[in-house]
Design an enzyme around this catalytic site. Structure first.
Site, short mmCIF file in Angstrom:
data_model
loop_
_atom_site.label_atom_id
_atom_site.label_comp_id
_atom_site.label_asym_id
_atom_site.label_seq_id
_atom_site.Cartn_x
_atom_site.Cartn_y
_atom_site.Cartn_z
N ARG A 98 25.63 -46.03 30.72
CA ARG A 98 24.40 -46.82 30.84
C ARG A 98 24.38 -47.89 29.76
O ARG A 98 24.86 -47.68 28.65
CB ARG A 98 23.17 -45.92 30.66
CG ARG A 98 22.90 -45.00 31.82
CD ARG A 98 21.65 -44.17 31.67
NE ARG A 98 20.85 -44.44 30.49
CZ ARG A 98 20.14 -43.55 29.85
NH1 ARG A 98 20.13 -42.30 30.23
NH2 ARG A 98 19.41 -43.88 28.80
N ARG A 145 29.46 -38.94 23.45
CA ARG A 145 29.01 -38.87 24.85
C ARG A 145 29.57 -40.06 25.63
O ARG A 145 30.02 -39.91 26.77
CB ARG A 145 27.48 -38.85 24.91
CG ARG A 145 26.94 -38.55 26.30
CD ARG A 145 25.50 -38.16 26.30
NE ARG A 145 24.65 -39.26 25.88
CZ ARG A 145 23.42 -39.12 25.42
NH1 ARG A 145 22.90 -37.92 25.27
NH2 ARG A 145 22.70 -40.16 25.07
N ARG A 178 17.14 -48.86 18.50
CA ARG A 178 16.01 -48.00 18.85
C ARG A 178 15.58 -47.16 17.64
O ARG A 178 14.39 -46.94 17.42
CB ARG A 178 16.36 -47.11 20.04
CG ARG A 178 16.41 -47.90 21.35
CD ARG A 178 17.01 -47.13 22.50
NE ARG A 178 16.33 -45.88 22.76
CZ ARG A 178 16.92 -44.81 23.31
NH1 ARG A 178 18.19 -44.85 23.66
NH2 ARG A 178 16.23 -43.71 23.53
N LYS A 204 13.19 -34.20 21.95
CA LYS A 204 11.78 -34.03 22.32
C LYS A 204 11.64 -33.75 23.82
O LYS A 204 10.89 -32.87 24.21
CB LYS A 204 10.96 -35.28 21.96
CG LYS A 204 10.97 -35.63 20.48
CD LYS A 204 10.10 -36.82 20.15
CE LYS A 204 10.49 -38.09 20.86
NZ LYS A 204 11.76 -38.68 20.42
N ARG A 248 2.40 -44.10 19.50
CA ARG A 248 3.57 -44.74 18.88
C ARG A 248 3.21 -45.37 17.54
O ARG A 248 4.09 -45.69 16.76
CB ARG A 248 4.13 -45.83 19.80
CG ARG A 248 4.93 -45.31 20.95
CD ARG A 248 5.62 -46.45 21.67
NE ARG A 248 6.19 -46.05 22.93
CZ ARG A 248 7.35 -45.43 23.07
NH1 ARG A 248 8.08 -45.17 22.02
NH2 ARG A 248 7.79 -45.09 24.26
#
Length: 196
Positions: free
Chosen positions: A139, A127, A150, A13, A88
């Site tokens: 991270r 990644r 998530r 997105k 949301r």
């Protein structure tokens, strides 16, 4: 050109919003950025949001809805905007609909980027492996476990928006797993069709 992007984390997105922002000269509005701007501008609603955040609380829908309603009236939104990460929830979507109706505005499209969630998890895993192999730092939220959480939160809270916007006749689902340029071209096709 007023549109909403739906899709789970990692669906692309942000990448697509950036491309459309450049093509159409309209801002990408993210809830976090809007909250921070309202707080730093010291608006009434910004002060309310700051008090909640300083106390460690989650900013209520009422505050977020008002911040969005005020933000879409700013001059840079005159030609339109892209909402990314808002709404949301279905109640937020309903509040947005009311706010836009009050301003005589309509959405041009609600675009959902459909993706294979397991492929997204594999993408995160590779990644992370590449970052480690290159001697980089990963991270804390860029790991498969955090990403799965998530995704689960997205499915529970945000996925019902698809059904809501489908009922409104505004939802267009696109293949978010396609090549980035192909996705961009499909979105532009949807927008040009709605403008016709």
């Amino acid at each position: 050109m007023r549109l909403i992007f739906l899709g789970p984390p990692g669906a692309g997105k942000g990448t697509q919003a950036k491309r459309l922002t450049e093509k159409y000269g309209i801002p990408q509005l993210s809830t976090g950025d809007m909250l921070r701007a309202a707080v730093s501008a010291g608006t009434e609603i910004g002060k309310r949001a700051k008090a909640v955040m300083d106390a460690g609380g989650l900013v209520s829908d009422d505050i977020v809805n008002q911040i969005v309603a005020e933000r879409i009236e700013e001059a840079d939104c005159g030609k339109g905007f892209i909402l990314d990460g808002y709404p949301r929830t279905v109640p937020q979507a309903m509040a947005l609909s009311e706010a836009m109706k009050a301003k005589n505005l309509t959405l041009d499209a609600v675009i959902e980027l459909k993706v294979d969630e397991e492929a997204l998890v594999r993408r995160i895993e590779s990644r992370v492996a590449e970052t480690i192999a290159a001697g980089g730092t990963v991270r804390s939220d860029d790991n498969p476990e955090a990403f799965r959480k998530r995704l689960a939160e997205y499915r529970a809270k945000t996925a019902p928006l698809s059904a809501y916007y489908e009922e409104q006749g505004e939802l267009v689902a696109l293949d978010g797993m396609a090549d980035v340029d192909a996705v961009t071209n499909a979105i532009i096709g949807v927008l040009e069709k709605s403008a016709a």
